[in-house]
Design a protein around this motif. Structure first.
Motif, PDB file in Angstrom:
ATOM      1  N   THR A   7       0.985  -1.383  -0.097  1.00  0.00           N
ATOM      2  CA  THR A   7       0.084  -0.021  -0.092  1.00  0.00           C
ATOM      3  C   THR A   7       0.888   1.272  -0.153  1.00  0.00           C
ATOM      4  N   THR A  27      -3.627   3.910  -0.732  1.00  0.00           N
ATOM      5  CA  THR A  27      -3.858   3.157  -2.221  1.00  0.00           C
ATOM      6  C   THR A  27      -3.274   1.780  -2.272  1.00  0.00           C
ATOM      7  N   PRO A  28      -4.040   0.773  -2.829  1.00  0.00           N
ATOM      8  CA  PRO A  28      -3.535  -0.606  -3.138  1.00  0.00           C
ATOM      9  C   PRO A  28      -2.560  -0.826  -3.930  1.00  0.00           C
ATOM     10  N   GLU A  31      -5.143  -3.316  -7.085  1.00  0.00           N
ATOM     11  CA  GLU A  31      -6.284  -2.795  -7.007  1.00  0.00           C
ATOM     12  C   GLU A  31      -7.540  -4.045  -7.373  1.00  0.00           C
ATOM     13  N   GLN A  57      -4.425   1.199   5.920  1.00  0.00           N
ATOM     14  CA  GLN A  57      -3.630   0.152   5.540  1.00  0.00           C
ATOM     15  C   GLN A  57      -4.147  -1.192   5.217  1.00  0.00           C
ATOM     16  N   ALA A  60      -6.330  -1.111   2.316  1.00  0.00           N
ATOM     17  CA  ALA A  60      -5.834  -1.203   0.836  1.00  0.00           C
ATOM     18  C   ALA A  60      -5.027  -2.442   0.506  1.00  0.00           C
ATOM     19  N   HIS A  65      -9.370   1.160  -1.897  1.00  0.00           N
ATOM     20  CA  HIS A  65      -8.926   2.236  -1.625  1.00  0.00           C
ATOM     21  C   HIS A  65      -9.468   2.939  -0.332  1.00  0.00           C
TER      22      HIS A  65
END
Length: 250
Positions: A7, A27-28, A31, A57, A60, A65
């Motif tokens: 992440t 953000t991953p 995704e 975290q 993600a 998100h």
């Protein structure tokens, strides 16, 4: 700042509601195809986005998100807590969500303590865009308290016996038909048992409701969860596993 290989955490400052609000977006690394925007809303008092960061975290890391913000008067945001209100909390959260997630990404709302009311207020705005919600030791408040600054009689209003019974949150939760998770600590010295019962009863009307009871936890679930990865995993298993995206209108 990053969560090992999975992440990315970015801190930003957004001009919202006459304030400068600090927010984390996480953000991953990879995704999911139907990734949600998971919004984490801290409670009152000394609550802030830092307590929500470990959970963000973890969100993600599962391919979604995550967003965690400091309301004005909290954490790294500008403003004075005495000038904040339930209305401003809702407006600030909605503005940050619009900036970060736009108008189409399906949402999952997670509210701690006072943000039990904020999640309900956002439901009234987003409708079926919200696929799921989690309420962690949630508080709800009577209609008279909606627009009152916290430093201008708010405390007196909410201390009136059973003032929460006419909360708009109960109608919002009673109409919600998505997935709902109610997280209840073993000991809660802040939220009356009747409030928890009313919220649970309202959600049971239409939602796919589950209840997670956390042994050994007190009211401050944001701090408690931040220190317990296994409990966070249990929460996210219940909230996100197998969750289907809401049907989007054409």
């Amino acid at each position: 700042m990053s969560h090992p290989a999975r992440t990315t955490v970015q801190e930003s400052v957004l001009a919202v509601d006459g304030e400068r609000l600090s927010a984390y977006t996480v953000t991953p690394g990879r995704e999911l195809r139907d990734a949600y925007g998971v919004v984490l809303l801290h409670g009152a008092g000394d609550g802030d986005k830092e307590r929500c960061l470990p959970l963000a975290q973890d969100v993600a890391a599962r391919g979604h998100h995550a967003l965690a913000l400091d309301f004005s008067g909290h954490g790294a945001s500008s403003g004075h807590l005495a000038e904040l209100s339930l209305r401003r909390r809702c407006d600030q959260a909605a503005a940050v969500v619009a900036e970060v997630f736009g108008a189409r990404r399906p949402l999952v709302l997670v509210g701690f303590s006072m943000s039990g009311q904020t999640v309900a207020d956002l439901l009234a705005r987003y409708g079926p865009r919200v696929a799921a919600l989690a309420l962690c030791a949630p508080g709800i408040y009577g209609r008279a308290a909606w627009d009152v600054p916290f430093g201008d009689g708010f405390t007196e209003l909410i201390r009136r016996p059973a003032s929460w019974r006419d909360s708009r949150a109960l109608q919002a939760y009673g109409s919600f038909a998505g997935r709902a998770l109610l997280v209840v600590p073993e000991r809660d010295d802040v939220i009356p048992e009747e409030v928890t019962w009313l919220v649970q009863t309202a959600l049971a009307a239409r939602a796919d409701l589950s209840v997670l009871r956390l042994a050994g936890a007190g009211h401050a679930l944001g701090r408690w969860l931040s220190e317990r990865p296994q409990a966070r995993a249990q929460l996210l298993d219940s909230l996100l596993d197998g969750l289907q995206p809401p049907v989007r209108s054409s």
